[in-house]
Enzyme design. Structure first.
Site, PDB file in Angstrom:
ATOM      1  CE  LYS A 107      -4.426  -1.468   1.773  1.00  0.00           C
ATOM      2  NZ  LYS A 107      -5.618  -0.979   2.445  1.00  0.00           N
ATOM      3  CE  LYS A 136      -3.057   3.385   2.808  1.00  0.00           C
ATOM      4  NZ  LYS A 136      -4.241   4.109   2.400  1.00  0.00           N
TER       5      LYS A 136
END
Length: 140
Positions: A50, A52
């Site tokens: 992702k 993140k």
């Protein structure tokens, strides 16, 4: 399999900023199996796919999911490889939100599961709520 429950169910997620969509998936999964195992993605894994870092650290997300009454066991999800998870757990069915239904990735997973007698069940996605949407609201 109408009216019968699967024996061991498995589902995965990040479960960052736990919300009603998460609860709905866990409840719906548990309704269809006797024993529900949930893979919570580690912080390191989330960073790889992702790009993140979760707001809530892994150990806290794991503790939150463990406290949900529909969940029988929580394991760390350290890989996106669902066959690797099956090799370790030997679940009868994997549950996933239907927002991924028909995707190339899940068509491939479903084909692999079919060869070992494992089912893939898509559950309704709760529209209007997600951790991503919550992040955006917090930034407003």
């Amino acid at each position: 399999m109408v009216g019968e429950k699967f024996k061991i169910g498995y589902t995965t997620g990040v479960f960052d900023m736990f919300h009603i969509g998460h609860l709905n998936i866990l409840r719906r999964a548990k309704e269809q199996c006797e024993y529900l195992i949930v893979g919570v993605s580690t912080d390191e894994l989330v960073k790889t796919y992702k790009n993140k870092t979760p707001i809530i650290p892994f150990e806290e997300r794991k503790a939150i999911v463990e406290a949900v009454r529909y969940v029988d066991k929580v394991v760390a999800q350290t890989s996106m490889d669902k066959m690797e998870a099956w090799d370790a757990i030997h679940f009868d069915v994997m549950f996933h939100g239907d927002d991924w239904k028909g995707s190339a990735m899940y068509e491939e997973i479903q084909a692999k599961f079919k060869t070992i007698g494992c089912h893939l069940v898509f559950l309704p996605h709760t529209s209007g709520t997600s951790s991503t949407e919550l992040r955006h609201k917090l930034q407003e």
